[in-house]
Structure formats: C-alpha cells, structure tokens
Design an enzyme around this catalytic site. Structure first.
Site, short mmCIF file in Angstrom:
data_model
loop_
_atom_site.label_atom_id
_atom_site.label_comp_id
_atom_site.label_asym_id
_atom_site.label_seq_id
_atom_site.Cartn_x
_atom_site.Cartn_y
_atom_site.Cartn_z
N CYS A 70 0.84 -1.20 0.00
CA CYS A 70 0.00 0.00 0.00
C CYS A 70 0.87 1.25 0.00
O CYS A 70 0.62 2.19 -0.76
CB CYS A 70 -0.93 0.00 1.21
SG CYS A 70 -1.94 1.51 1.34
N CYS B 156 -5.59 -1.80 7.46
CA CYS B 156 -6.46 -0.64 7.34
C CYS B 156 -7.91 -1.01 7.01
O CYS B 156 -8.84 -0.40 7.53
CB CYS B 156 -5.92 0.31 6.27
SG CYS B 156 -5.67 -0.44 4.65
#
Length: 536
Positions: free
Chosen positions: A222, A320
């Site tokens: 990410c 997340c």
C-alpha cells in the site's frame, strides 16, 4: 499606517466573513454540484481559525499592538483571499498566496526532520495526506509553521459498502476528523478516490496469497503503490511541490547529491520505517515526514496546544481495511475456508479441527480444548490442508535460527556493497512490526525455480506452503537472502516482511519464504515431550 489595538476574535471573524462573502459566489460549485456557501459550518470554522491566528499574532507580537494599514480591513481582506483560494477544486504550481503582512510564520519548536521554507521566495506547496488522525494533523501544523503552503489530501482506498458488515469501516469518521482538522488550520481538503487502484495493486495479491495459506502484509505494498506512487503523482499533477505524511520515519541523503535514505523514527515505539521498506529512494525525493523527529507524546502535546480535536484520538492499528472485525470473518468473504485437521507436531496426530488455512498464522493461539497448556500454530501444510500445532507459547517448534528470504527489495534499488561483493553482512532486523530489533548475519545466495533449500539452509518441515517464485529479468536464477539470527527467532511466517537496518538506516529486505529447521527439529524435544505428557 496607524497602530490598531487587537479587537475581539468575533469582530475579526465578522470582518473576515463579510470580506469572503464578497469574494465567493452565493453557492460555490464544483463539477455542477454545490459544495458550500459562505454561511456553511466549514467556512464559519475557517473564519474562527483565521481570526484566532490574527488574534494570537497580535497578542504575541513583540512590537506591541498589531500594526495594520489605515484601512484595517486590508489585512483581513488578504486572509479572505487566501480562504477563498483554499476552496478551489484544484491547486496549481502557479498559485502564489497573498502575503499576510504583519503576521510572521514561526518555525516549529525544536529541531525538525524537514527543511524550513526559505523566506522571500515562493512558498513551496506541500500536499499532506490527511488520515483523520493526530499525526497527519500535526504534520500539517508543523509545515504551516515552517512557512509552507499546505493543502490536505484524504485518500479513500476501500469501498466498505460492498461488504456484509460495512458498518465496521471507520473511513467516514476519519474523513470527518480530517475535515475538522483542516478547517481548524485554515487549509483546504481534497478527497481522492483510489479504490480501484488499491484493489488491483494491493488487495487482489493479498487475497491470492491468503488462498495459498500465506500471511501477507498489505501495508507495505500500500505504501509502495498507493501512498508513494498514486497519491504522490496525484499531488504533483495538481501542482504540489512535495507530499507529506504522518509516518514516524526520517529521511536524509548519503552525501551531497546522494540517494535518499530512509531512517528510523525518533520514537522507537512508533517507528514506521518497517512499513516503508518497499518504497525506493526516487519517490522519497519529493516526500516529507514532519513528525519523524518527534516522540508521540510530543506530537499529542503539539496538537493539544494548537486546539486540534484529534489530539487524543486513538492511533489506528492493524490492517487498514480490517477495522475491528475478526480476520477469519473478513477473509471468508473472499477466500473459501475449508476445515481441516490441527496436527500435533509431537506425534503427528490430529488434535482438533481448524476453520480454514487462511484464518491462521504462525505464532497464533489455536482454539483447541482438552489441554492444560494452550496450543499454538507452528506451520501449515497446504497439500494436506493441515495446521501444525504445539503446546506452549515457547515450544521449540516455534523457534528457528535461520530463514530464506525472497523476493528482495532495497530502498536504494540495489543490495548493499558487501552483499554484492559476495560477503556476509551483520545488521539489525525486524521480522514483524511489533518486536524489538534483533541482530543477524545475511548473505546473498542463488537458487533456481522450484528449489526449497540451498547450501547452508534447510527449511522447516512444518513450512509446507507454496511461495510464488519471482525470477530475475534473465528468468533463470532467483536472488535470495540467507539469514542467520544471533538469537533464535519465534514464529517466522512465510510472506511477512523481514526488514534490515544498518544502525538507523533502513536498507530494505524481503519477504520471508521459509523458516529454517526449528529447534524442535534440531533435537530439542526430550524435555518438551515430558512436559506434554505431564500436561496431557
């Protein structure tokens, strides 16, 4: 020019409001949709922030009362121009904000981990990735104080509406907190949608590896593909000079004109260089980490002093998109979970039934009843759909002295000179984020596709998982890293990152392919077998 004593914040706010209403249309529209009006709560909050800045500048001035032009609205009018510009749908490198005469920018307290903007020149525009937390909010605050022109960017990477338990997502609250922080600081906030990019570059690979029984960490890709590629390019394309985030890490260069280096953050308990280890030095040339040289306690104190409501907001932890959900429930929406046996490493017999390989990782406690000692996962066999377990949190089947790491990644784009020269290198490491730094010796080795061992290394028989082989450009030989730990490492997990350090400098590292033979396999079993018999 005459001297005007400071008036109340409400008067300044009213002056600013009146001036801004003259500069904005009755309803500000972006792409045909009404975004806000001069009477909206977000602008009213901005009025208050600007008024407070003017008030405190006057109050703290060493030159006595705030000096204003004869027409006292001129300074307020300049603020009105800045506030009107703050709500443009995009920002441009040609935009030069009006100077706020009489208001001096003050540098951040103490040493900074980023350069202060040069006075007298066009102020660099910095886009700050606003997460809705205290770290990004204080990053924006520090950059303001250092003289930068600051804008906020809020990324939306996950579409929770597609999930069965969409209510678990915290993105809406994070966006609300980010908006409040930006309004308080008097800076604009732009939303950016990277849902599709995140799915293709991060999440699809994550799901594929979970289906193979591996335990990938999506935070590293990410950062590499989304935050410091997609977000960085978006910020630069919109006119920003730099991108800043609230990561606890630092940056410097190796000599004049040298490549950018990634360093550990000052706070050892919050250092996030582990998650940034896959980001190469080229994009880091346009990046700032304003809080990297601060302790978390100092960051919270700065937020409190500045009146930011997120000052005491709890830091986010874990994956997340997972939120507060159990991983097993989440991953079952994407990977079929096939029940299979828990297998005791001591005698090879089944001791229970697991709910699916993807739901377990090495070192995790296994929910198996009927024993005085708890069971822990030590490995997996994909072919048999089996999870290997052992009794006791410190069972020797959990510990290995060696590991094989592949594929590799390096911050500078290539391995350190010692490794390229065929020599061994002593360095520090982390095999997971939440652990203390350890010491290891590493060297580069070569192995062909399909090989599961190399000279000086034999993988654990409890690690029967398939690792995607990533060949070099010539396609024949894989570069791997053979790691020998100074002290045995617990619960080494295939596809987790092993990150290497030279002092504070993060070198890079690679993904764990296999743990080496465990202490249990090396013969440290007699005492354990006696304990297990007693516990049974």
């Amino acid at each position: 020019m005459k001297s005007l004593a400071p008036r109340s914040a409400s008067l300044l706010r009213n002056l600013l409001s009146k001036r801004l209403e003259q500069k904005l249309p009755p309803n500000l529209q972006v792409n045909g949709a009404t975004v806000l009006s001069p009477k909206s709560p977000s602008l009213q909050g901005l009025f208050s922030s600007a008024a407070n800045i003017l008030w405190h500048s006057a109050k703290d001035s060493s030159h006595g009362p705030l000096a204003l032009p004869t027409r006292s609205e001129a300074l307020v009018g300049a603020w009105g121009s800045r506030c009107a510009a703050a709500f443009r749908p995009s920002f441009s490198p040609n935009y030069v904000p009006l100077a706020t005469r009489g208001v001096q920018t003050s540098p951040p307290p103490g040493p900074t981990s980023f350069p202060v903007a040069s006075p007298g020149k066009r102020r660099p525009v910095v886009a700050v990735g606003m997460s809705g937390g205290v770290d990004s909010a204080v990053s924006a605050l520090l950059l303001q104080r250092a003289g930068y022109e600051v804008v906020g960017l809020f990324m939306r990477n996950w579409d929770a509406q597609e999930e069965d338990d969409a209510g678990q997502c915290s993105a809406d609250q994070d966006l609300k907190d980010a908006k409040q922080a930006c309004a308080h600081l008097g800076i604009p906030l732009h939303e950016v949608d990277f849902v599709r990019r995140y799915w293709t570059d991060v999440f699809e690979q994550f799901v594929a590896e979970c289906a193979r029984g591996l335990t990938p960490n999506p935070d590293l890709p990410c950062n590499r593909h989304i935050k410091f590629d997609a977000l960085l390019h978006h910020a630069l394309a919109q006119g920003a000079d730099l991108l800043a985030t609230g990561h606890y890490a630092r940056l410097d260069s190796e000599g004049e004109g040298g490549a950018r280096r990634l360093l550990r953050g000052k706070d050892p308990t919050k250092d996030q260089s582990y998650f940034l280890a896959q980001v190469e030095s080229a994009p880091l040339e346009r990046v700032l980490f304003p809080v990297g040289g601060s302790l978390k306690s100092e960051v919270r104190q700065l937020a409190t002093d500045a009146g930011l409501l997120v000052a005491n907001k709890r830091s986010s932890r874990g994956i997340c998109f997972l939120g507060k959900r159990r991983f097993e429930r989440f991953i079952a929406q994407y990977v079929p979970l096939q029940p299979g046996p828990f297998v005791n490493v001591g005698d090879g017999r089944p001791v229970g039934t697991h709910g699916g390989l993807a739901a377990y990782t090495n070192g995790q406690r296994a929910r198996i009843g009927g024993s005085a000692l708890p069971w822990f996962v030590v490995g997996k066999s994909v072919g048999d759909n089996a999870v290997f377990v052992a009794r006791g949190e410190d069972h020797p089947a959990l510990y290995s002295d060696t590991a094989l790491v592949a594929p590799l990644f390096w911050v500078t784009g290539r391995p350190p000179r010692e490794l390229l020269d065929g020599r061994e290198m002593v360095c520090s490491y982390k095999a997971r984020y939440v652990q203390r730094m350890g010491e290891c010796t590493v060297r580069l080795v070569e192995g062909r596709a399909g090989m599961r061992s190399c000279r000086g290394f034999e993988k654990s028989s409890f690690s029967r998982v398939d690792i995607p082989e990533l060949a070099e450009k010539e396609g024949a030989v894989h570069k791997r890293l053979l790691v020998r730990f100074k002290e045995s490492e617990r619960a080494l997990t295939p596809r987790q990152a092993l990150v290497l350090y030279d002092g504070d400098v993060c070198l890079g590292g690679g993904l764990l392919a296999h743990p080496g033979r465990t202490k249990y396999e090396m013969g440290e079993s007699k005492e354990v077998d006696v304990l297990e018999q007693a516990a049974a």
